[in-house]
Design a protein around this motif. Structure first.
Motif, PDB file in Angstrom:
ATOM      1  N   GLN A 190      52.598   2.254  58.209  1.00  0.00           N
ATOM      2  CA  GLN A 190      52.980   3.201  59.239  1.00  0.00           C
ATOM      3  C   GLN A 190      52.014   4.361  59.108  1.00  0.00           C
ATOM      4  O   GLN A 190      51.907   4.961  58.049  1.00  0.00           O
ATOM      5  CB  GLN A 190      54.423   3.651  59.005  1.00  0.00           C
ATOM      6  CG  GLN A 190      55.081   4.223  60.224  1.00  0.00           C
ATOM      7  CD  GLN A 190      56.571   4.333  60.027  1.00  0.00           C
ATOM      8  OE1 GLN A 190      57.185   3.463  59.424  1.00  0.00           O
ATOM      9  NE2 GLN A 190      57.154   5.391  60.514  1.00  0.00           N
TER      10      GLN A 190
ATOM     11  N   VAL B  21      59.354   9.805  58.630  1.00  0.00           N
ATOM     12  CA  VAL B  21      57.922  10.008  58.435  1.00  0.00           C
ATOM     13  C   VAL B  21      57.223   9.829  59.777  1.00  0.00           C
ATOM     14  O   VAL B  21      57.773   9.253  60.701  1.00  0.00           O
ATOM     15  CB  VAL B  21      57.321   9.025  57.398  1.00  0.00           C
ATOM     16  CG1 VAL B  21      57.791   9.354  56.017  1.00  0.00           C
ATOM     17  CG2 VAL B  21      57.652   7.607  57.756  1.00  0.00           C
ATOM     18  N   ALA B  22      56.004  10.322  59.867  1.00  0.00           N
ATOM     19  CA  ALA B  22      55.265  10.209  61.123  1.00  0.00           C
ATOM     20  C   ALA B  22      54.935   8.750  61.395  1.00  0.00           C
ATOM     21  O   ALA B  22      54.753   7.960  60.478  1.00  0.00           O
ATOM     22  CB  ALA B  22      53.989  11.033  61.045  1.00  0.00           C
ATOM     23  N   GLY B  23      54.882   8.394  62.647  1.00  0.00           N
ATOM     24  CA  GLY B  23      54.571   7.017  62.983  1.00  0.00           C
ATOM     25  C   GLY B  23      54.760   6.761  64.444  1.00  0.00           C
ATOM     26  O   GLY B  23      54.817   7.688  65.248  1.00  0.00           O
ATOM     27  N   SER B  24      54.872   5.498  64.761  1.00  0.00           N
ATOM     28  CA  SER B  24      54.875   5.150  66.173  1.00  0.00           C
ATOM     29  C   SER B  24      56.240   5.316  66.837  1.00  0.00           C
ATOM     30  O   SER B  24      56.333   5.360  68.047  1.00  0.00           O
ATOM     31  CB  SER B  24      54.422   3.707  66.331  1.00  0.00           C
ATOM     32  OG  SER B  24      55.302   2.865  65.639  1.00  0.00           O
ATOM     33  N   GLY B  25      57.287   5.388  66.044  1.00  0.00           N
ATOM     34  CA  GLY B  25      58.600   5.611  66.631  1.00  0.00           C
ATOM     35  C   GLY B  25      59.340   4.344  66.974  1.00  0.00           C
ATOM     36  O   GLY B  25      60.529   4.380  67.236  1.00  0.00           O
ATOM     37  N   ARG B  26      58.639   3.217  66.961  1.00  0.00           N
ATOM     38  CA  ARG B  26      59.329   1.968  67.276  1.00  0.00           C
ATOM     39  C   ARG B  26      59.977   1.387  66.031  1.00  0.00           C
ATOM     40  O   ARG B  26      60.848   0.560  66.099  1.00  0.00           O
ATOM     41  CB  ARG B  26      58.342   0.952  67.853  1.00  0.00           C
ATOM     42  CG  ARG B  26      58.036   1.184  69.310  1.00  0.00           C
ATOM     43  CD  ARG B  26      56.926   0.269  69.750  1.00  0.00           C
ATOM     44  NE  ARG B  26      55.695   0.575  69.041  1.00  0.00           N
ATOM     45  CZ  ARG B  26      54.954  -0.324  68.417  1.00  0.00           C
ATOM     46  NH1 ARG B  26      55.326  -1.578  68.387  1.00  0.00           N
ATOM     47  NH2 ARG B  26      53.846   0.028  67.818  1.00  0.00           N
ATOM     48  N   ASP B  27      59.479   1.843  64.883  1.00  0.00           N
ATOM     49  CA  ASP B  27      59.962   1.262  63.639  1.00  0.00           C
ATOM     50  C   ASP B  27      61.360   1.749  63.309  1.00  0.00           C
ATOM     51  O   ASP B  27      61.779   2.803  63.747  1.00  0.00           O
ATOM     52  CB  ASP B  27      59.001   1.640  62.514  1.00  0.00           C
ATOM     53  CG  ASP B  27      57.563   1.359  62.895  1.00  0.00           C
ATOM     54  OD1 ASP B  27      57.319   0.262  63.392  1.00  0.00           O
ATOM     55  OD2 ASP B  27      56.727   2.261  62.720  1.00  0.00           O
TER      56      ASP B  27
END
Lengths: 187, 503
Positions: free
Chosen positions: B311, B469-475
């Motif tokens: 991620q 945590v920062a990331g794509s948001g789909r996880d």
């Protein structure tokens, strides 16, 4: 509690933590700063508007079916009657919810708590603040209130918003927090 | 821009015209096919129009772009200028570029050129794209950027010796890829196939199959219940057929996407390279990795196989990737054995320990809650069934009891497999029932924390801790469920404290 009271914004600051804050109990914890009492009416107005729209829609549909079919469909009437107590409860809910809302600025993070039945406590460390916004809708503005939104780079939660702060306070907080965000970024 | 005057301007490779036209044609393929269809019906006007708009106009545009496009190297930045009428010049500081992705399609390989995307921290589109340059020029850019970054770190911190070593971390074998294809869940495809079969049922093909089946069953005269056998055989054979086809598709797709998948570590960045026809390579700066996730599904678990995802913050992928033909940019290993996890974890964070984690259990309420939820749902279903049909009390009761036992088993397994661990710098998490999921999250990457407490948890003085945590948001969000209130508070404050965030 911190003695350093000159610090902007004029909010209670907490150096620590510990058991004092661990109050998940329904009792309002003194360590958290409460929102402006006006926010209760703001929430009630908001809920009132959406319930009115929903109920009017139901009545309208019943009216339409009365015209087209000669009699109002029974389930529409039932839904309308069933929705009334829900609407009433939902309108009173902000009075309860208000007591559980709180904001705390600590040395290194900003924290909120809310939830009557399902409790939530959230924190954003200063070093994780991306930017801070204030937002204020027409009704909010007429009551002199504003919503503070603290953005992070996070994926799921991503932002923390604090409703019902007096406009001036929200703006001071916004400036303070974005300053803290910058100074803590290189920590 | 004082530097731009001394800059030696470089052009793109001429094959760019062909490659870009192919790309543009690919996006207007549907229109072209439609135009061709109408042309066959005699509507030539439409065809001319379509040809004009989808071939001639883009060609002019691409040629003009090729003629005007120049790139060059300045001191610490890359310059790009393009445009005939409105000229556009961009200066991209090397330090802001955090990865370089290259793509080489089959046609591009014939010309020996690659497409280079320069990515900066801002999400979405690539900061700049060089549609076609020679492999040599791409290497020059790569070197220039890594040199620029190195001198930047040296300027800031002279003590730290920049690590320029490069070593291979992982290479997917063909067996891995075949296994990946086999274990890819194509249930959707199978059902689609079954549905198509059912659609065809009334038609001749099916009758032909039936006749054939009849002949088969005539051969097995001994069996009394012929019709039953027929149905059974039809079902078995069609399922087997669909499975085989879907497996073949999965394996082919896996090989096309991941052929020659290699993960290597260059300095502190991870470099990934894969693809059969279109070869893509991209870098993931280790500093941008927010979390590692290991996933295994029900089919892969018995073989101890799992997938490793990263991620990461900001956009990472290769441009214009579509679902079927591109590598998932977040994939660190398409499929690997469980015993190799340490290898990947250490490649990303040398001081993280996976193999010797002492997992801490969550509270038993995790089991209780899941059991209740599952059984409640099952009970509601059973009640609804009884409501709708003639009640068979004995049957219903036994189904209800079986549902209860199953619910408990699922809940128990989930509870047993849920755990967390915390060390100096990392949080480790695992959960799942049949398919498992685990995370490694560096504490200094945590953006936001949330404690949740339901009325049921309050009675037991429990909380759930959500780690963002920062990331794509789909996880899926990382959650430590049902830990003691005090412990939750301790972790909440520890993860949020500046000393934890600093490292």
């Amino acid at each position: 509690m911190n003695d350093d009271f000159q610090i902007n914004p004029p909010l209670r600051r907490i150096t620590y933590l510990g058991k004092d804050l661990a109050g998940f109990e329904p009792a309002v914890n003194r360590s958290f700063y409460t929102l402006d009492p006006g926010v209760r009416f703001l929430w009630m107005i908001g809920r009132g508007i959406s319930w009115t729209i929903l109920l009017c829609l139901l009545l309208f549909l019943a009216f339409i079916s009365k015209i087209t079919q000669g009699s109002a469909t029974t389930w529409l009437i039932r839904a309308f009657i069933g929705a009334l107590p829900l609407a009433a409860m939902s309108l009173v809910w902000p009075l309860l919810a208000y007591k559980h809302w709180g904001l705390a600025i600590r040395d290194h993070d900003v924290m909120i708590r809310y939830g009557v039945l399902f409790k939530r406590v959230m924190t954003v460390p200063f070093s994780r603040i991306q930017h801070v916004d204030t937002h204020s809708g027409p009704i909010e503005r007429s009551m002199g209130l504003s919503t503070l939104i603290i953005h992070t780079a996070g994926a799921q939660l991503s932002s923390l918003s604090v409703p019902g702060l007096p406009i001036e306070e929200a703006e001071q907080l916004r400036d303070y927090l974005s300053k803290m965000g910058h100074t803590h970024a290189n920590l | 821009m004082q530097t731009s005057e001394q800059t030696e301007w470089l052009m793109l490779h001429p094959s760019m015209v062909i490659l870009e036209l192919a790309r543009s044609l690919r996006s207007t393929l549907f229109g072209l096919v439609l135009g061709g269809y109408f042309a066959l019906k005699g509507n030539m006007g439409l065809l001319t129009m379509i040809i004009f708009f989808s071939i001639i106009l883009p060609t002019i545009g691409i040629v003009l772009r090729f003629v005007s496009y120049r790139y060059g190297f300045g001191v610490g930045h890359i310059l790009i200028k393009e445009g005939i009428l409105s000229k556009k010049q961009r200066v991209i500081p090397v330090t802001r570029i955090h990865n370089i992705n290259t793509t080489q399609s089959l046609v591009a390989r014939l010309f020996g050129v690659v497409r280079v995307d320069l990515e900066t921290a801002g999400g979405g589109q690539a900061e700049a794209t060089l549609p076609a340059i020679t492999q040599l020029a791409a290497n020059t850019i790569d070197d220039f950027i890594s040199q620029g970054k190195k001198s930047d770190t040296e300027a800031r911190d002279t003590d730290v010796e920049p690590d320029t070593s490069s070593h291979l971390v992982y290479q997917a074998s063909n067996l891995d890829l075949i296994l990946l294809g086999i274990t890819t869940n194509r249930i959707g495809l199978i059902f689609a196939g079954l549905y198509a079969m059912a659609e065809v049922y009334e038609q001749d093909i099916w009758r032909m199959v039936e006749n054939w089946m009849q002949r088969v069953s005539e051969l097995s005269n001994q069996i009394q219940d012929r019709s039953g056998l027929q149905v059974f055989l039809v079902v078995v054979i069609s399922v087997a057929l669909i499975m085989t086809v879907s497996w073949a598709i999965s394996i082919t797709l896996a090989i096309i996407q991941y052929y020659g998948f290699t993960l290597s570590k260059v300095a502190s960045d991870l470099k990934i390279r894969a693809g059969l026809f279109t070869v893509r390579s991209y870098t993931i700066p280790a500093g941008k990795i927010q979390a590692l996730r290991f996933k295994t599904s029900a089919i892969r678990r018995p073989f101890k196989l799992l997938q490793i995802n990263v991620q990461s913050a900001g956009h990472m992928g290769v441009q214009e990737r579509n679902q079927n033909s591109a590598i998932q940019p977040s994939l660190l290993a398409p499929l690997t054995n469980r015993k190799h996890i340490d290898l990947f974890v250490n490649a990303v964070w040398p001081d993280a320990i996976w193999s010797s984690i002492e997992w801490l259990a969550v509270h038993r309420y995790t089991r209780t809650r899941q059991f209740r939820v599952l059984w409640l749902v099952a009970s509601a279903g059973i009640v609804a069934l009884i409501w709708k049909s003639e009640p068979h009390w004995a049957q219903s009761l036994s189904i209800w009891l079986i549902a209860g036992i199953l619910s408990w088993l699922i809940a128990h397994l989930t509870y047993k497999q849920t755990g967390y661990a915390v060390d100096e710098r990392f949080v480790y998490l695992k959960t799942g029932f049949i398919g498992l999921q685990s995370w490694v999250i560096p504490v200094n990457r945590i953006q936001m924390l949330e404690l949740r407490q339901s009325p049921f948890q309050r009675r037991r003085r429990l909380v759930s801790l959500v780690i963002d945590v920062a990331g794509s948001g789909r996880d899926r969000a990382a959650v430590i469920p049902n830990i003691e209130l005090e412990n939750g508070w301790r972790l909440f404050n520890r993860f949020g404290s500046p000393s934890a965030q600093k490292n």
